[in-house]
Design an enzyme around this catalytic site. Structure first.
Site, mmCIF file in Angstrom:
data_model
loop_
_atom_site.group_PDB
_atom_site.id
_atom_site.type_symbol
_atom_site.label_atom_id
_atom_site.label_comp_id
_atom_site.label_asym_id
_atom_site.label_seq_id
_atom_site.Cartn_x
_atom_site.Cartn_y
_atom_site.Cartn_z
ATOM 1 N N ASP A 140 0.770 -1.051 -0.287
ATOM 2 C CA ASP A 140 -0.344 -0.264 -0.331
ATOM 3 C C ASP A 140 0.840 1.077 -0.007
ATOM 4 O OD1 ASP A 140 -1.907 2.090 0.222
ATOM 5 O OD2 ASP A 140 -1.281 2.035 2.654
ATOM 6 N N ASP B 95 -0.121 4.882 1.573
ATOM 7 C CA ASP B 95 -0.430 5.855 2.353
ATOM 8 C C ASP B 95 -0.261 5.424 3.623
ATOM 9 O OD1 ASP B 95 -1.598 8.922 0.845
ATOM 10 O OD2 ASP B 95 -1.715 7.427 -0.704
ATOM 11 N N ASP C 179 -1.770 -0.753 5.885
ATOM 12 C CA ASP C 179 -1.567 -0.115 7.603
ATOM 13 C C ASP C 179 -3.169 0.226 7.146
ATOM 14 O OD1 ASP C 179 -2.277 3.637 6.584
ATOM 15 O OD2 ASP C 179 -2.106 1.592 4.481
#
Length: 224
Positions: free
Chosen positions: A8, A10, A173
């Protein structure tokens, strides 16, 4: 066949919250509302996307202020414009990212990005951060008709990098990343250094990643 590590963007590779919040606040200021979000306190909201930030800010408006019809759609377009114009002012890679990418590549692993950030913005940010050429593929929110947690963007990222889904795993995240990995039938490492920190352990990932220094070892264990 080399294994593939999919990231991922961000909140995983980089802390982008400061620039995201700044873009939202620019929209609020244009409406005479001032800065309604705090770049530190509201970092987690930023990682839930532009509309989440706008709605959080609107919820803090004075009770005597009303938004005109269509304000959110109008502000969302403005937010993307503001963000694209200042995408890497405050954004920084998390410690150890570049060394980990180098080690993974040296170990023969393929690398890819699968993000819910619009593709053009993700491409720009990765270039600004100087790491775009590390990845064999980059799938954004609008690359396909669907986005994470649908497993198809993840599969597309792996395949575009030259790998096989059965020999891959995701580093992320959020709960979205956990669901994406489950839908794709792969393992997930969730970072413990983002806004949610160790609280993400409630999602029962295969690994909580405390620092990027740990990632090459995890890749060796999982991918050989």
């Amino acid at each position: 066949m080399a294994g593939t590590v999919v990231f991922d963007l961000d909140g995983t590779l980089a802390d982008t919250s400061g620039d995201l919040v700044a873009a939202a606040n620019a929209c609020f200021r244009a409406r005479g509302l001032g800065d309604l979000l705090d770049p530190v306190v509201d970092a987690l909201i930023a990682f839930h996307g532009g509309r989440a930030m706008l709605r959080a800010g609107y919820g803090r408006m004075p009770s005597d202020r009303l938004l005109p019809p269509g304000a959110e759609d109008e502000d969302f377009d403005r937010l993307l414009g503001h963000y694209g114009d200042a995408i890497a002012v405050h954004t920084r890679l998390y410690p150890g990212v570049e060394a980990a990418l180098d080690r993974l590549a040296a170990d023969g692993h393929l690398l890819a990005v699968c993000t819910n950030k619009p593709e053009a913005l993700a491409e720009t940010l990765l270039r600004e951060l100087g790491i775009r050429d590390r990845f064999g593929a980059m799938i954004g929110a609008d690359t396909l008709p669907v986005r994470k947690p649908d497993p198809r963007p993840y599969r597309a990222a792996v395949e575009a990098a030259g790998g096989q889904v059965g020999q891959s795993f995701l580093v992320g995240d959020t709960e979205t990343d956990r669901k994406t990995a489950a839908a794709a039938g792969v393992r997930v490492a969730l970072v413990a250094f983002g806004p949610e920190g160790e609280a993400l352990s409630r999602l029962a990932p295969e690994v909580m990643l405390a620092h990027f220094d740990e990632l090459p070892g995890i890749a060796r264990d999982w991918l050989g």
